[in-house]
Design an enzyme around this catalytic site. Structure first.
Site, PDB file in Angstrom:
ATOM      1  N   CYS A 147       0.692  -0.750  -0.246  1.00 47.41           N
ATOM      2  CA  CYS A 147       0.017   0.327  -0.112  1.00 47.41           C
ATOM      3  C   CYS A 147       0.687   1.181   0.170  1.00 47.41           C
ATOM      4  O   CYS A 147       0.153   2.732  -0.418  1.00 47.41           O
ATOM      5  CB  CYS A 147      -0.806   0.411   1.367  1.00 47.41           C
ATOM      6  SG  CYS A 147      -0.118  -0.059   2.998  1.00 47.41           S
ATOM      7  N   VAL A 188       0.238   4.295  -2.270  1.00 45.20           N
ATOM      8  CA  VAL A 188      -0.119   5.462  -1.625  1.00 45.20           C
ATOM      9  C   VAL A 188       0.499   6.773  -2.364  1.00 45.20           C
ATOM     10  O   VAL A 188      -0.467   7.868  -2.579  1.00 45.20           O
ATOM     11  CB  VAL A 188      -0.393   5.674  -0.526  1.00 45.20           C
ATOM     12  CG1 VAL A 188      -0.457   6.843   0.080  1.00 45.20           C
ATOM     13  CG2 VAL A 188      -1.410   4.922   0.044  1.00 45.20           C
TER      14      VAL A 188
END
Lengths: 512, 476
Positions: A153, A157
């Site tokens: 992630c 991001v």
């Protein structure tokens, strides 16, 4: 002092010795400032009530004990099913430590996977250099035939672009230009491990198939989906396909890499779908998925290239396996051989022998969406009632399919599908609408402890029982294994509940 | 230079030859051979891992949630971000505790904010507020909350401190601790330990109040024992038998009350220096509490440590320490008599985290075994300095070892036992090497204290002398 080297006491018994019991009591009383016991008892009882259940189901933000993991786990899993392939996860390194531990704890096997080890500077400047150096190191050290890239992630991001990064790394000479580096963006904040499986598989398909001309042949591609029983199941599926004389390619075959021998050699790579075969798989006439909710994008992609696609819901049990075999037969024109007819008959025979012990028993189960559909259907075939069926990573569509399945059998009456719920919801259900047995992964043991519902371990991960992943759960043979698992627990419970001498042991029967 | 040192250096050079030039330059600083008399191990440490090499390291979140905060049993630790981090670390570390899980204790539960795309786009602060409300409602006996940040939190600019303060006030001063332990911070678990230590300083010591307790001149706190398989318990019992009063356990089977009361103790006894030296130093500076490192692996080090700890107290405690040592002498002797003949001269290669790459060496030596290679996942220079007091001349040292290096070193040195983690276990077992997990005690334990040493000895014997290893090679 109770310890004795002749008969060593470890954590199981050591801490039950009086000196430790006393120590625990004093620690609690003198230093923990505990809640009064009556208050604790009051709350224990309150958590069992309808009132608590309602509050619990009103939760909107908090998740407690979910039955799902994140995308990259599925991406790593699918990558490991290809010939000499190293999964490479772009992002923070701790994630990779977690995937490796998680898979190794389940399969009791090594899990090879690398990280691009991004840190704060990469968070600011992007992880391009990590990709360039990382690919070069992995290639030099572990000599894989393919490096399959996915993301954590963190990389998602900050918006790292895998396509551009890999191109760039190739230009910098990290790996040869023609070297296979498929990739997939696998953000942990979308979907679950099954989504990651799908995204990564699609990435590998695109890598080998995109822009190439297709010359259709008679081969069938089989996609198994994320499966803790992949060792047993893939081998079983291969056997069935062989029995039928079907030319098939398993796209991501993890059966050998998670079942390597102990013979003095560590095999970082073993088995897996050959890269040449993956190329050829473009020409297959169809791609058939074992798990519909696990593989939508991969199937969509295969269909977009002109392949026929078909998906099932973890074909387990009698009718589930029937449908799967009939569809394969229709697709390939190959008849279902007598050997499989015989197997089916033996399964029905076993069910007939045992059904009176399962009939009418109530079950709660949780796990991945397709596996829940497959198991639910089998339970109803056995005359059992799948009262609560929960999938943390199931959605509206899954719920509808579950409801249609319940409606198809009298044993589905009053049964309920719970999409998006977690095991703390399940805990409430087991108190307010109790069942006879619970089916789930290792984490279900906490529910067993709290609610007294006996747990039958089917699912992923199974950390606290060994080797079950080696035995299939799908097909007629798999159904037989599942049947035996269910029966063993049912009989064990019967014995446990009838073994008090002169009170209940009249039913402690020798013949059942 | 002795021949075994030369030999070991040759092995290192061979292993390094696989690397691209740039990586080789980096990795060669982390590999060396210990030479007797030197003040450190000659390796660099606590440096960013080279990408793509298959490091064994984890992240800051693992150091905070997984190690320091997670075992505090009566608080709820929210894994704040996507679902995975909390899922993979759920109940995986065997931090034993006593309590009613889900009611007054929460260690083996997975509380997560399960971030979705919209939380990344719009921020997760509102969700976090709601999560805290729901925790308060459904788990009313919780004594505090921590927010364990996963990677996205620091990247999307959430203000978890503001949420924590606001909610703390709303709940009448409840302890709510925001922890900035995002996985990309630092180079390993280590920064997570430090960050977690600092949050205890800032959000517990400086803010929380507990029930008044009476103090005694014999109050101590166990710092840096995570009670894996019950380690802190088999340690605590010895300190109590010595006449000390253990006010707190950090953090295995620990409670918020114990943390709050720790600044009142007379001495902090520190087992895992790496993960909790920070808070020990803070308590020394701010409250004038001395701290002492100890080692409860194996009878030699236990006796040495008991005496060292007793040295901070009066003669009564010093005499008691001798009595405790004497009390366990028969057990120790019988344990060694039983197991040493089966283990004498066997060699071990270690690779672990925290304190174990040095602390367990004495226990092996008590059994007549020799450690011929060791290294730290996330050690710093001060760990390697301390290691010099434990290792022998010619021991091969590997910092942040890669999968490749570890495999090659083992192949070259052919130890009788490899002792490392779950990610390494099956690699070496496939190769035919006996193996013990030294993070989780391979689901056994405790290994600390005299009671633990008997288990340690049994387990090492069970691994090394197991009949399975004789069958690894087929006779055909």
């Amino acid at each position: 002092m109770s310890q004795n080297p002749k008969h060593v006491l470890d954590h199981f018994n050591l801490f039950r010795e009086p000196e430790y019991v006393e120590m625990f009591e004093n620690k609690k009383k003198n230093f923990e400032n505990p809640h009064p016991q009556d208050k604790v008892t009051e709350i224990i009882e309150w958590t069992k009530t309808e009132e608590y259940r309602d509050l619990n189901f009103k939760r909107e933000a908090l998740t407690v004990n979910p039955a799902k993991a994140c995308q990259p786990l599925g991406a790593v899993f699918v990558a490991l099913g290809f010939e000499e392939t190293m999964p490479f996860v772009h992002g923070s390194q701790g994630c990779v430590a977690y995937y490796r531990s998680h898979l190794s704890r389940h399969f009791k096997e090594p899990t090879s996977c690398v990280s691009s080890s991004m840190t704060e500077d990469a968070a600011v400047f992007g992880g391009l250099n990590n990709m360039i150096d990382g690919l070069a190191n992995t290639y030099a050290m572990y000599k894989p035939k393919m490096i399959a890239v996915s993301t954590t992630c963190m990389a998602e991001v900050i918006g790292d672009d895998l396509n551009a990064f890999i191109k760039n790394a190739k230009e910098k000479g990290s790996v040869p230009q023609e070297y296979d580096v498929p990739f997939a963006h696998t953000p942990a904040f979308v979907g679950s491990h099954i989504t990651g499986y799908d995204n990564a598989l699609k990435g590998i398909m695109e890598h080998f198939w995109a822009g190439r001309e297709r010359h259709e042949n008679e081969t069938i591609n089989i996609v198994m989906g994320f499966d803790g029983y992949s060792v047993g199941n893939i081998r079983e599926v291969k056997r069935i396909l062989q029995e039928m004389g079907i030319s098939a390619l398993i796209l991501s075959d993890t059966s050998d890499v998670f079942d390597t021998p102990t013979d003095g050699t560590f095999r970082m790579y073993m088995g897996g779908t050959k890269l040449e075969d993956m190329k050829k798989a473009l020409d297959s006439k169809a791609t058939v998925s074992f798990q519909e909710f696990n593989t939508p994008k991969s199937l969509e992609y295969a269909a977009s290239l002109g392949q026929k696609t078909m998906s099932f819901q973890y074909p387990i049990g009698i009718r589930g396996t029937d449908r799967w075999l009939l569809a394969l037969s229709e697709l390939t024109g190959k008849p279902i051989p007598d050997s499989l007819r015989l197997e089916r008959g033996r399964l029905v025979d076993a069910v007939a022998d045992s059904t009176s012990h399962i009939h009418g028993k109530k079950f709660a189960l949780y796990g991945d969406p397709d596996q829940m559909l497959g198991l639910t259907e089998f339970l109803m075939e056995l005359g059992a009632e799948p009262v609560h069926v929960l999938a943390t990573n199931g959605g509206k569509e899954w719920e509808e399919k579950m409801n249609a399945l319940f409606a198809s059998s009298p044993y589905g009456a009053g049964c309920h599908a719970w999409p998006g719920r977690d095991l703390w919801h399940m805990r409430s259900l087991l108190f307010t609408e109790p069942v006879d047995f619970l089916i789930g992964n290792t984490y279900g043991k906490y529910l067993e402890r709290d609610t007294g519902t006996p747990l039958i371990r089917i699912g992923f991960p199974i950390f606290d029982r060994h080797h079950h992943h080696r035995y299939p759960t799908v097909g007629y043979q798999g159904a037989m294994n599942v049947l035996v698992k269910l029966l063993d627990k049912i009989f064990d419970e019967m014995d446990k509940n009838t073994n008090v001498p002169s009170k209940t042991d009249y039913s402690y029967d020798i013949i059942r | 230079m002795s021949s075994n040192i030369e030999e070991a250096k040759k092995i290192i050079a061979e292993v390094l030859s696989v690397y691209p030039e740039k990586t080789k330059k980096k990795r060669e600083k982390h590999l060396n051979v210990f030479e007797e008399g030197k003040s450190d191990c000659g390796v660099k440490s606590n440096i960013k891992t080279v990408p793509g090499v298959m490091t064994i390291r984890g992240c800051a979140y693992a150091g905070s949630k997984g190690v320091v905060w997670g075992p505090i049993k009566d608080m709820i630790h929210i894994s704040h971000g996507p679902v995975g981090c909390g899922q993979y670390s759920w109940a995986a570390r065997r931090n034993y505790y006593i309590g009613t899980t889900g009611v007054d204790s929460f260690v083996t539960m997975q509380f997560t904010s399960d971030f979705q795309e919209k939380d990344i786009v719009f921020g997760g602060d509102k969700k976090l507020e709601k999560i805290m409300d729901e925790i308060q409602e459904l788990f009313p006996l919780n004594k505090g909350i921590t927010v364990q940040s996963e990677c996205p939190i620091g990247l999307i600019g959430d203000d978890i401190e503001a949420v924590s303060k606001k909610k703390s006030k709303e709940y009448g001063g409840k302890t709510i601790v925001p922890v900035r332990c995002e996985g990309f911070r630092g180079v390993s678990q280590s920064l997570g330990h430090h960050i977690a230590n600092d949050t205890i300083r800032d959000w517990v010591f400086d803010k929380a109040t507990g029930k008044e307790i009476e103090t005694t001149p014999y109050d101590v706190a166990i710092i840096g024992d995570y009670n894996i398989g019950g380690d802190a318990w088999s340690s605590r019992i010895l300190l109590e038998e010595m006449g000390l009063r253990v006010v707190a356990q950090w953090s295995g089977d620990g409670s918020i009350e114990e943390l709050i009361n720790t600044p009142k103790v007379k001495l902090n006894v520190l087992h895992c220096y790496r993960s909790m030296n920070y808070i020990s130093r803070h308590m020394e500076e701010k409250y004038g509490i001395p701290w002492v490192e100890y080692n409860f692996f194996g009878p030699s080090k236990i006796a040495e440590s008991l005496r060292k700890i007793a040295g901070f107290f009066d003669d009564r405690i010093k005499e008691n320490a001798e009595k405790v040592i004497a009390k366990y002498e028969a057990l120790t002797k019988a344990t060694i008599e039983k197991f040493r003949p089966r283990l004498e001269g066997k060699t071990v290669m270690l690779f672990v985290g925290g304190l174990r790459p040095r602390h367990v060496i004495g226990a092996y030596e008590d059994l007549g075994m020799n450690v011929i290679g060791t290294g730290y996942e996330f050690g710093h220079n001060d760990d390697y300095q301390r290691t010099t007091h434990y290792v022998k001349d010619g021991t091969i040292i590997y910092d942040d070892v890669t999968g490749y290096e570890f495999e090659k070193f083992v192949e070259a040195l052919k130890p009788d036992l490899v002792a490392s983690g779950i990610k390494e276990k099956y690699v070496f077992q496939k190769m035919g090497y006996p193996f013990r997990q030294m993070h989780s005690w391979d689901y056994s334990g405790p290994y600390h204290g005299y009671d633990g040493f008997a288990i340690f000895a049994r387990d090492m014997d069970m691994a090394i002398n197991n009949p399975v290893w004789q069958m690894a090679k087929a006779p055909f």
